[in-house]
Design a protein around this motif. Structure first.
Motif, PDB file in Angstrom:
ATOM      1  N   LYS A 765      -1.182   6.742   0.782  1.00 45.65           N
ATOM      2  CA  LYS A 765      -2.031   6.888   1.963  1.00 45.65           C
ATOM      3  C   LYS A 765      -2.553   5.521   2.410  1.00 45.65           C
ATOM      4  O   LYS A 765      -2.558   5.206   3.605  1.00 45.65           O
ATOM      5  CB  LYS A 765      -3.205   7.821   1.652  1.00 45.65           C
ATOM      6  N   VAL A 766      -2.964   4.705   1.463  1.00 44.58           N
ATOM      7  CA  VAL A 766      -3.446   3.360   1.806  1.00 44.58           C
ATOM      8  C   VAL A 766      -2.305   2.530   2.391  1.00 44.58           C
ATOM      9  O   VAL A 766      -2.471   1.827   3.394  1.00 44.58           O
ATOM     10  CB  VAL A 766      -4.041   2.660   0.572  1.00 44.58           C
ATOM     11  N   ILE A 767      -1.131   2.608   1.782  1.00 40.72           N
ATOM     12  CA  ILE A 767       0.024   1.847   2.270  1.00 40.72           C
ATOM     13  C   ILE A 767       0.375   2.264   3.697  1.00 40.72           C
ATOM     14  O   ILE A 767       0.680   1.418   4.550  1.00 40.72           O
ATOM     15  CB  ILE A 767       1.232   2.056   1.335  1.00 40.72           C
ATOM     16  N   ALA A 768       0.311   3.552   3.969  1.00 37.86           N
ATOM     17  CA  ALA A 768       0.654   4.048   5.307  1.00 37.86           C
ATOM     18  C   ALA A 768      -0.361   3.616   6.356  1.00 37.86           C
ATOM     19  O   ALA A 768       0.001   3.343   7.512  1.00 37.86           O
ATOM     20  CB  ALA A 768       0.758   5.575   5.282  1.00 37.86           C
ATOM     21  N   GLU A 769      -1.640   3.527   5.960  1.00 36.87           N
ATOM     22  CA  GLU A 769      -2.693   3.246   6.925  1.00 36.87           C
ATOM     23  C   GLU A 769      -3.013   1.766   7.075  1.00 36.87           C
ATOM     24  O   GLU A 769      -3.643   1.366   8.057  1.00 36.87           O
ATOM     25  CB  GLU A 769      -3.979   4.000   6.522  1.00 36.87           C
ATOM     26  N   GLN A 770      -2.598   0.950   6.112  1.00 35.61           N
ATOM     27  CA  GLN A 770      -2.962  -0.469   6.125  1.00 35.61           C
ATOM     28  C   GLN A 770      -1.696  -1.332   6.232  1.00 35.61           C
ATOM     29  O   GLN A 770      -0.999  -1.547   5.250  1.00 35.61           O
ATOM     30  CB  GLN A 770      -3.741  -0.823   4.857  1.00 35.61           C
ATOM     31  N   PRO A 771      -1.399  -1.851   7.413  1.00 32.56           N
ATOM     32  CA  PRO A 771      -0.168  -2.637   7.602  1.00 32.56           C
ATOM     33  C   PRO A 771      -0.057  -3.827   6.652  1.00 32.56           C
ATOM     34  O   PRO A 771       1.045  -4.133   6.174  1.00 32.56           O
ATOM     35  CB  PRO A 771      -0.276  -3.097   9.064  1.00 32.56           C
ATOM     36  N   VAL A 772      -1.155  -4.511   6.382  1.00 31.75           N
ATOM     37  CA  VAL A 772      -1.102  -5.681   5.496  1.00 31.75           C
ATOM     38  C   VAL A 772      -0.625  -5.278   4.109  1.00 31.75           C
ATOM     39  O   VAL A 772       0.235  -5.940   3.507  1.00 31.75           O
ATOM     40  CB  VAL A 772      -2.479  -6.369   5.422  1.00 31.75           C
ATOM     41  N   VAL A 773      -1.180  -4.191   3.588  1.00 34.36           N
ATOM     42  CA  VAL A 773      -0.780  -3.712   2.264  1.00 34.36           C
ATOM     43  C   VAL A 773       0.692  -3.318   2.262  1.00 34.36           C
ATOM     44  O   VAL A 773       1.442  -3.661   1.332  1.00 34.36           O
ATOM     45  CB  VAL A 773      -1.658  -2.516   1.834  1.00 34.36           C
ATOM     46  N   ARG A 774       1.116  -2.632   3.294  1.00 35.16           N
ATOM     47  CA  ARG A 774       2.517  -2.205   3.390  1.00 35.16           C
ATOM     48  C   ARG A 774       3.451  -3.414   3.413  1.00 35.16           C
ATOM     49  O   ARG A 774       4.495  -3.426   2.742  1.00 35.16           O
ATOM     50  CB  ARG A 774       2.714  -1.353   4.640  1.00 35.16           C
ATOM     51  N   GLU A 775       3.082  -4.432   4.159  1.00 32.65           N
ATOM     52  CA  GLU A 775       3.919  -5.630   4.235  1.00 32.65           C
ATOM     53  C   GLU A 775       4.039  -6.316   2.880  1.00 32.65           C
ATOM     54  O   GLU A 775       5.131  -6.737   2.478  1.00 32.65           O
ATOM     55  CB  GLU A 775       3.321  -6.593   5.265  1.00 32.65           C
ATOM     56  N   LEU A 776       2.934  -6.442   2.170  1.00 41.09           N
ATOM     57  CA  LEU A 776       2.967  -7.109   0.868  1.00 41.09           C
ATOM     58  C   LEU A 776       3.843  -6.354  -0.123  1.00 41.09           C
ATOM     59  O   LEU A 776       4.602  -6.952  -0.889  1.00 41.09           O
ATOM     60  CB  LEU A 776       1.545  -7.245   0.308  1.00 41.09           C
ATOM     61  N   VAL A 777       3.735  -5.025  -0.101  1.00 38.78           N
ATOM     62  CA  VAL A 777       4.479  -4.197  -1.062  1.00 38.78           C
ATOM     63  C   VAL A 777       5.957  -4.120  -0.696  1.00 38.78           C
ATOM     64  O   VAL A 777       6.840  -4.356  -1.534  1.00 38.78           O
ATOM     65  CB  VAL A 777       3.868  -2.784  -1.135  1.00 38.78           C
ATOM     66  N   GLU A 778       6.246  -3.811   0.542  1.00 35.49           N
ATOM     67  CA  GLU A 778       7.621  -3.497   0.927  1.00 35.49           C
ATOM     68  C   GLU A 778       8.452  -4.738   1.243  1.00 35.49           C
ATOM     69  O   GLU A 778       9.680  -4.653   1.283  1.00 35.49           O
ATOM     70  CB  GLU A 778       7.612  -2.522   2.101  1.00 35.49           C
ATOM     71  N   ASN A 779       7.805  -5.874   1.433  1.00 33.87           N
ATOM     72  CA  ASN A 779       8.550  -7.106   1.694  1.00 33.87           C
ATOM     73  C   ASN A 779       8.635  -8.012   0.472  1.00 33.87           C
ATOM     74  O   ASN A 779       9.043  -9.172   0.584  1.00 33.87           O
ATOM     75  CB  ASN A 779       7.930  -7.869   2.869  1.00 33.87           C
ATOM     76  N   GLY A 780       8.256  -7.490  -0.679  1.00 34.96           N
ATOM     77  CA  GLY A 780       8.490  -8.197  -1.925  1.00 34.96           C
ATOM     78  C   GLY A 780       7.532  -9.319  -2.252  1.00 34.96           C
ATOM     79  O   GLY A 780       7.824 -10.161  -3.109  1.00 34.96           O
ATOM     80  N   TRP A 781       6.332  -9.335  -1.644  1.00 36.72           N
ATOM     81  CA  TRP A 781       5.375 -10.399  -1.920  1.00 36.72           C
ATOM     82  C   TRP A 781       4.602 -10.154  -3.208  1.00 36.72           C
ATOM     83  O   TRP A 781       3.980 -11.075  -3.749  1.00 36.72           O
ATOM     84  CB  TRP A 781       4.417 -10.566  -0.746  1.00 36.72           C
ATOM     85  N   LEU A 782       4.606  -8.912  -3.684  1.00 35.98           N
ATOM     86  CA  LEU A 782       3.990  -8.569  -4.955  1.00 35.98           C
ATOM     87  C   LEU A 782       4.652  -7.302  -5.478  1.00 35.98           C
ATOM     88  O   LEU A 782       5.467  -6.676  -4.788  1.00 35.98           O
ATOM     89  CB  LEU A 782       2.469  -8.400  -4.816  1.00 35.98           C
ATOM     90  N   TYR A 783       4.314  -6.939  -6.708  1.00 35.91           N
ATOM     91  CA  TYR A 783       4.816  -5.708  -7.317  1.00 35.91           C
ATOM     92  C   TYR A 783       3.669  -4.715  -7.421  1.00 35.91           C
ATOM     93  O   TYR A 783       2.530  -5.101  -7.721  1.00 35.91           O
ATOM     94  CB  TYR A 783       5.391  -5.982  -8.705  1.00 35.91           C
ATOM     95  N   LEU A 784       3.955  -3.447  -7.190  1.00 35.68           N
ATOM     96  CA  LEU A 784       2.914  -2.420  -7.242  1.00 35.68           C
ATOM     97  C   LEU A 784       3.320  -1.314  -8.216  1.00 35.68           C
ATOM     98  O   LEU A 784       4.350  -0.664  -8.033  1.00 35.68           O
ATOM     99  CB  LEU A 784       2.680  -1.825  -5.844  1.00 35.68           C
ATOM    100  N   TRP A 785       2.502  -1.129  -9.250  1.00 40.36           N
ATOM    101  CA  TRP A 785       2.728  -0.087 -10.246  1.00 40.36           C
ATOM    102  C   TRP A 785       1.613   0.952 -10.176  1.00 40.36           C
ATOM    103  O   TRP A 785       0.440   0.621  -9.935  1.00 40.36           O
ATOM    104  CB  TRP A 785       2.728  -0.670 -11.663  1.00 40.36           C
ATOM    105  N   GLN A 786       1.995   2.200 -10.394  1.00 40.11           N
ATOM    106  CA  GLN A 786       1.017   3.275 -10.578  1.00 40.11           C
ATOM    107  C   GLN A 786       0.976   3.621 -12.054  1.00 40.11           C
ATOM    108  O   GLN A 786       2.020   3.755 -12.708  1.00 40.11           O
ATOM    109  CB  GLN A 786       1.402   4.507  -9.752  1.00 40.11           C
ATOM    110  N   TRP A 787      -0.230   3.748 -12.587  1.00 42.80           N
ATOM    111  CA  TRP A 787      -0.413   3.915 -14.034  1.00 42.80           C
ATOM    112  C   TRP A 787      -1.178   5.190 -14.331  1.00 42.80           C
ATOM    113  O   TRP A 787      -2.203   5.471 -13.709  1.00 42.80           O
ATOM    114  CB  TRP A 787      -1.177   2.700 -14.579  1.00 42.80           C
ATOM    115  N   GLU A 788      -0.640   5.959 -15.274  1.00 39.95           N
ATOM    116  CA  GLU A 788      -1.334   7.144 -15.804  1.00 39.95           C
ATOM    117  C   GLU A 788      -1.704   6.835 -17.255  1.00 39.95           C
ATOM    118  O   GLU A 788      -0.904   7.080 -18.166  1.00 39.95           O
ATOM    119  CB  GLU A 788      -0.423   8.375 -15.741  1.00 39.95           C
TER     120      GLU A 788
END
Length: 813
Positions: A765-788
């Motif tokens: 939801k954050v990625i969809a609503e925040q263009p900056v976050v989406r760009e960083l994640v989907e354009n390879g500027w950082l790695y994003l992990w979800q942790w349980e």
């Protein structure tokens, strides 16, 4: 329909005007891609490619290498030295798969032996310099950069000396007036026609663009844009300074009469026009031929970088393997059996992680939290009528102003501070240093002896005048209301995850670094506080938390009840000495104070082991290091930073992250709407990314994004930046001593790995609503992990969606 010839002429005129306008527009676009760099006193880390985050990182890397020779990957020798050491065959095999490479292991190893192309796309000045031996004159490019850099220093340091500040061409006109009277340029470059050409330049930047578009034989807009990037690169340090001044104006919504950055490019383009007009037909043809090779050059760089990206990914996997294994090695701890007696809220800075471990190790009743070091207070600190310091990230604008009373003690302290600051500033320039030595002579011997026998770090301007006194908090010149203060306090408590089960004693721990003779001291202070000490924020927030009216409103409006017996204390974490001290008149109970002493000792021991010379175990060793005017590595700062984790502290409490991880407290169960998660992914995550990429860029591209050798630094324009030596472009980024221990690289150039303990749909939801976050994640500027943590599971989010990490890392899922 009219005369066809007239129609054709009108069409040709329109096309020509459109082409001319496009050059100016392309210039503005190129300038918009320059990331800001802050002055030394407010130095904060920035991703130098921030304005290009809409592109994938490998696309930007191709462009940077093709046009500018600026690398975004380490040289082949670096990866070769780590092959079968840090980088194992399994890392390379997985990297091949993830990068979609068809090269075998043997081919990838062999690719490290291939010579990389060192050619770059030329400016006209470079072409003019080529093939000519210069024994008595300077190269055009060297003189242009030197002259323009010196002019920019004058413009920034003495703005009152220039007229026409209300003109949209103020910078350009000021340069033109100065350079037309500079008779030395002709002698330095060995060309007598320079003055004549300078006189022919128009006194209007738009007219200049028209002449450049008419004269230079670049017809393809892509070539024009690329050429503009090349010429701006010569003075990228100053471009970054003017980008920050533009950033500040936009953040403050101030009226903008002129834009220095656009004019800086216009000035550099004016020099290109002069060089073109002075060039021979042969040199002009060489320029044309070189730019016709743009696409073949780009293709060659693309091929060369494919193998290096596999090696870079393998290097990152070598770290991520260790991190992933650690995160799933044991289930999340349940809450501590004993109610907390002491709680401490630290900045998420990686240097806080060893101190938090050390403090928690003293007793099970001690609990720590991680929160951005400005503690959510959007404030600036008014020290005097003429000096105000921001105490918040560069991404934000201050909303409140904090001050202390102007009593006799405060005035005396400020006077002493200004005098000391004037002395130090006078010593920062080579001429000033020699002059003061000549005048003071033997009178300064005692001062030098005193510093040697009784070492004391040099206080930052403003920090030493903070006193144990009530803070006045204002908004728009009016005292902030209890309603406003309670909202600030409640937001801070929610952000740090401290909304219930308060301990009797709670520390709010700001952080700073104490050093001497270090122009880049602010880079070691709190990045979340705008390159300042976090002491002011800690003191102000404690004042809010201990205020009875604020507590009552927090309880009634926000449902957060702070027990009457709970007391908050301001504290300061000195990262250079790895020492936490309680500030103010209140003191902790003896037993808790002793825990703090023991934690300091444990953290200091770890700090000494991390430093290159591993100083003795004496408790004064770190102090002497911080106070030494000749120490180039008082501490490592945020070197080796590699990840940030948003999770409850119970999930990470038993792990040793070796001062490589930003730790931010976050409990998804207390954030059902995802409001806090949005704040975390758009603020602390972005700030951590900026820090990570500043270290990365300073290492992979030290010529452009590193500041070189600390020993050669000279402060420019009262602290706007440094020269390496006495001229050239302004140097930005980190010095080599901040990355290298003298024998080998200490820092590792890894993209940030972001780990979030939250549901995937909340993150999406954050990625969809925040263009900056989406760009960083989907354009390879950082790695994003979800942790349980409870299930010991990890997933990774890329442009393709989510994928389990268990199989990839051969971990339990």
């Amino acid at each position: 329909m009219g005369d066809p010839s007239v129609v054709a002429d009108l069409a040709a005129t329109f096309t020509k005007r459109r082409a001319i306008m496009s050059w100016s527009a392309l210039g503005k676009h190129v300038c918009s891609q320059v990331a800001p760099v802050w002055p030394l006193a407010r130095s904060i880390a920035v991703n130098p490619w921030w304005q290009r985050r809409q592109e994938t990182i490998d696309q930007v890397a191709i462009s940077e290498q093709t046009l500018l020779g600026t690398a975004m990957l380490m040289p082949a020798d670096y990866y070769r030295a780590r092959w079968q050491q840090q980088i194992q065959p399994e890392h390379l095999a997985r990297a091949r798969q993830l990068q979609g490479s068809q090269l075998s292991e043997a081919e990838l190893v062999e690719a490290l032996n291939a010579a990389a192309s060192g050619a770059t796309m030329p400016s006209v000045a470079q072409i003019l310099d080529s093939g000519k031996k210069r024994n008595t004159t300077l190269p055009w490019q060297t003189e242009i950069v030197h002259q323009l850099s010196q002019f920019c220093a004058l413009w920034v340091n003495y703005p009152e000396q220039f007229n026409g500040s209300d003109s949209h061409d103020a910078l350009y006109l000021a340069w033109l007036d100065i350079v037309r009277h500079d008779r030395g340029i002709e002698l330095l470059v060995g060309e007598r026609r320079v003055e004549e050409q300078l006189q022919q330049l128009p006194r209007d930047s738009e007219a200049l663009w028209q002449e450049v578009a008419k004269d230079l034989p670049l017809n393809d807009p892509h070539q024009v844009e690329a050429w503009l990037q090349v010429v701006l690169h010569d003075i990228y340090g100053w471009a970054s300074v003017f980008a920050q001044r533009r950033w500040a104006r936009q953040l403050e919504h101030s009226s903008q009469v002129y834009d220095e950055l656009d004019q800086l490019l216009a000035i550099r383009v004016a020099w290109e026009l002069i060089c073109w007009r002075l060039a021979s037909d042969n040199k002009r043809q060489r320029f044309i031929d070189a730019w016709q090779q743009l696409e073949p050059r780009k293709q060659l760089v693309t091929e060369q970088q494919q193998a290096l990206w596999v090696w870079q990914r393998a290097l990152e996997l070598s770290y991520q393997d260790e991190l992933a294994t650690q995160l799933v090695s044991q289930p999340m701890l349940k809450g501590k059996s004993k109610a907390p007696e002491l709680q401490a809220v630290f900045c998420i800075d990686v240097r806080s992680e060893p101190m938090r471990r050390a403090l928690e190790a003293q007793h099970e009743s001690i609990q720590t939290f991680g929160f951005a070091g400005f503690f959510g207070l959007p404030v600036d600190y008014k020290i005097s009528e003429s000096f105000i310091k921001p105490q918040l990230p560069g991404l934000l604008a201050p909303q409140y102003r904090v001050t202390q009373a102007k009593d006799a003690e405060g005035v005396a302290q400020r006077t002493h501070s200004w005098r000391a600051a004037s002395w130090h500033r006078s010593l920062e320039s080579p001429a000033g240093a020699y002059g003061w030595v000549e005048m003071s002579g033997l009178a300064k011997i005692w001062k030098l002896l005193e510093r040697s026998l009784w070492p004391s770090p040099q206080a930052r301007i403003g920090s030493e005048v903070v006193r144990d006194q009530t803070w006045l908090i204002e908004r728009d010149g009016e005292a902030a209301t209890t309603k406003e203060l309670a909202q600030l306090a409640a937001n801070a408590l929610r952000g740090m995850g401290l909304t219930g089960e308060f301990a009797r004693h709670v520390l709010i721990v700001g952080h700073s670094a104490c050093v001497t003779n270090n122009p880049h001291a602010a880079s070691l202070d709190c990045g979340a506080c705008g390159g300042q000490s976090g002491e002011v924020n800690a003191r102000v927030l404690v004042q809010l938390f201990n205020n009875e009216d604020v507590r009552e409103r927090i309880a009634s409006v926000y449902g957060i009840t702070i027990p009457a017996e709970t007391v908050f204390y301001p504290a300061l974490h000195d990262t250079t000495q790895q020492q936490v001290s309680v500030l103010g008149e209140r003191s902790l109970p003896a037993e808790l104070a002793n825990y703090l002493v023991q934690a300091n000792a444990q953290a200091q021991d770890e700090q000494r082991q991390r430093l290159p010379d591993q100083p003795t175990s004496s408790d004064k060793a770190l102090l002497r290091r911080a106070a030494s005017w000749s120490e180039v590595r008082p501490e490592w700062g945020l070197a080796r930073n590699a990840s940030i984790i948003f999770a409850p502290r119970e999930a990470t409490a038993n792990y040793d992250f070796a001062a490589r991880t930003f730790l931010h407290s976050y409990d998804a169960e207390q954030d059902p709407e995802g409001a806090v998660l949005t704040q975390l992914m758009t603020a602390p995550m972005v700030v951590a990314h900026w820090i990570n990429m500043q270290y990365y860029a300073s290492m992979v591209a030290p010529v452009t994004f590193g500041s070189g050798n600390k020993l050669l630094h000279n402060v420019v324009a009262d602290g706007v930046g440094v020269f390496e030596g006495n001229g050239g472009d302004l140097r930005i980024g980190l010095a080599k001593q901040s990355l290298h221990d003298g024998k080998d690289w200490y820092h590792e150039p890894l993209r940030l790995t972001v780990v979030i303990a939250a549901p995937t749909d909340a993150i999406d939801k954050v990625i969809a609503e925040q263009p900056v976050v989406r760009e960083l994640v989907e354009n390879g500027w950082l790695y994003l992990w979800q942790w349980e943590p409870a299930q010991q599971q990890l997933q990774e989010r890329t442009a393709k969606g989510w994928s389990e990490l268990g199989a990839r890392y051969d971990l339990a899922v």
